[in-house]
Design an enzyme around this catalytic site. Structure first.
Site, short mmCIF file in Angstrom:
data_model
loop_
_atom_site.label_atom_id
_atom_site.label_comp_id
_atom_site.label_asym_id
_atom_site.label_seq_id
_atom_site.Cartn_x
_atom_site.Cartn_y
_atom_site.Cartn_z
N TYR A 274 0.83 -1.21 0.00
CA TYR A 274 0.00 0.00 0.00
C TYR A 274 0.87 1.26 0.00
CZ TYR A 274 -3.52 3.36 1.62
OH TYR A 274 -4.36 4.45 1.75
N LYS B 36 0.94 4.17 -2.93
CA LYS B 36 0.65 5.59 -2.68
C LYS B 36 1.85 6.45 -3.07
CE LYS B 36 -3.58 5.47 -1.15
NZ LYS B 36 -4.67 6.05 -1.96
#
Length: 341
Positions: free
Chosen positions: A155, A159
């Site tokens: 994740y 990002k």
């Protein structure tokens, strides 16, 4: 751009969590809201909530990891709702666990949805916005785009990749003098259903890293970004602290996060190893915007524009340079006077 009924916004990941709260916030302003997500049940519930608030909604079942599906959704939105004014990339999936315990296939799926989903949505929006030379694209980011934390490597990487993509594209749009704007809204920990939907490699239930914010103040910050169109917003003091700490003392942050360990991201409750997750398929049912942390979540989170910080730093540098110049000039004048005596 105004709050006229004809204004149209697209929200990906609109069936739950932050995306749902954002979609409903625009609906309350009377906007037409196109809803993209994999889960039909959650989309229909979001549609009903928007229409009850006075807006108009168009739910479209689509996987943002599928570029063709996203492009087709954009075409349908333009046909049925009219020109897209704002496109909000929000959809995400994640896996919690040590990097060595996450499979290459799991890394690829998080990348496909959480990073490439933002790329696909942005490119779909640009197909329609660039010829009109108008529109705003908002990417939902995270403080983790700047300061990665352990046990969420896929994740955090997605990002960070999104931030790199948006920064590159922003310069490209400026190169062609485009009026289309790009904004990233970097979030703190938010009380959403993701902590029950994310794939979990631990034997305990997942939890956000405190402090936690409710989805509604996040939605308010995103709506504000649609009108003010800043380069970035950092939402809430915890996001600001994490980003600034990474800029100033990254090694200290490394040690603190290593010391915090798994306890920082889990509860004391045992996890159900048979519980379904939403990594490859939509989450089941209609969980709404909130997760299970209502009691400890704040209803306040002010968006901070880092341009203010940069302006303050620039003023500080100018003031420092002016002070050095004055000291040097005074010293030169003093020595000149001593030479003449």
């Amino acid at each position: 751009m105004t709050t006229r009924t004809a204004s149209t916004v697209v929200v990906t990941g609109a069936s739950a969590g932050v995306g749902r709260a954002v979609a409903v916030a625009f609906g309350r302003l009377g906007w037409q809201v196109a809803l993209l997500a994999r889960g039909a049940e959650g989309l229909e519930s979001t549609r009903r909530e928007i229409e009850a608030a006075g807006g108009r909604a168009l739910p479209i079942v689509a996987d943002v990891g599928d570029a063709a599906a996203v492009f087709a959704a954009a075409e349908r939105i333009e046909r049925e709702l009219g020109p897209i004014d704002v496109w909000i990339n929000n959809a995400m999936v994640t896996v919690y666990g040590a990097s060595v315990d996450i499979t290459p296939e799991e890394f690829a799926q998080v990348t496909r949805v959480t990073y490439l989903g933002q790329v696909h949505g942005t490119l779909a929006a640009l197909r329609h916005m660039r010829p009109r030379n108008s529109g705003a694209i908002i990417s939902i980011g995270s403080a983790l785009a700047y300061r990665s934390i352990p046990f969420q490597a896929p994740y955090c990487a997605a990002k960070s990749a999104t931030r790199g993509f948006i920064d590159s594209l922003r310069s490209e749009l400026r190169h062609e003098n485009s009026a289309v704007t790009l904004t990233m809204v970097h979030l703190p920990a938010v009380n959403t259903p993701q902590f029950d939907w994310a794939r979990n490699k631990f034997d305990r239930k997942l939890a956000p890293v405190r402090p936690i914010v409710q989805p509604e103040p996040i939605a308010a910050a995103v709506v504000r970004a649609a009108f003010e169109r800043p380069r970035e917003y950092w939402v809430g003091p915890s996001a600001v602290k994490a980003i600034v700490a990474q800029m100033l003392v990254p090694s200290v942050a490394d040690r603190l996060l290593a010391r915090a360990g798994i306890e920082n991201e889990t509860t004391d409750e045992p996890a159900d190893p048979a519980a379904p997750d939403n990594l490859y398929q939509a989450g089941r049912g209609d969980p709404g915007a909130h997760g299970r942390f209502d009691r400890e979540s704040s209803h306040h989170a002010v968006p901070f524009n880092p341009a203010w910080l940069r302006a303050g730093a620039a003023l500080g540098l100018v003031a420092g340079a002016a002070l050095i110049w004055r000291v040097a000039r005074a010293d030169r004048d003093r020595r000149s006077l001593m030479t003449r005596m």
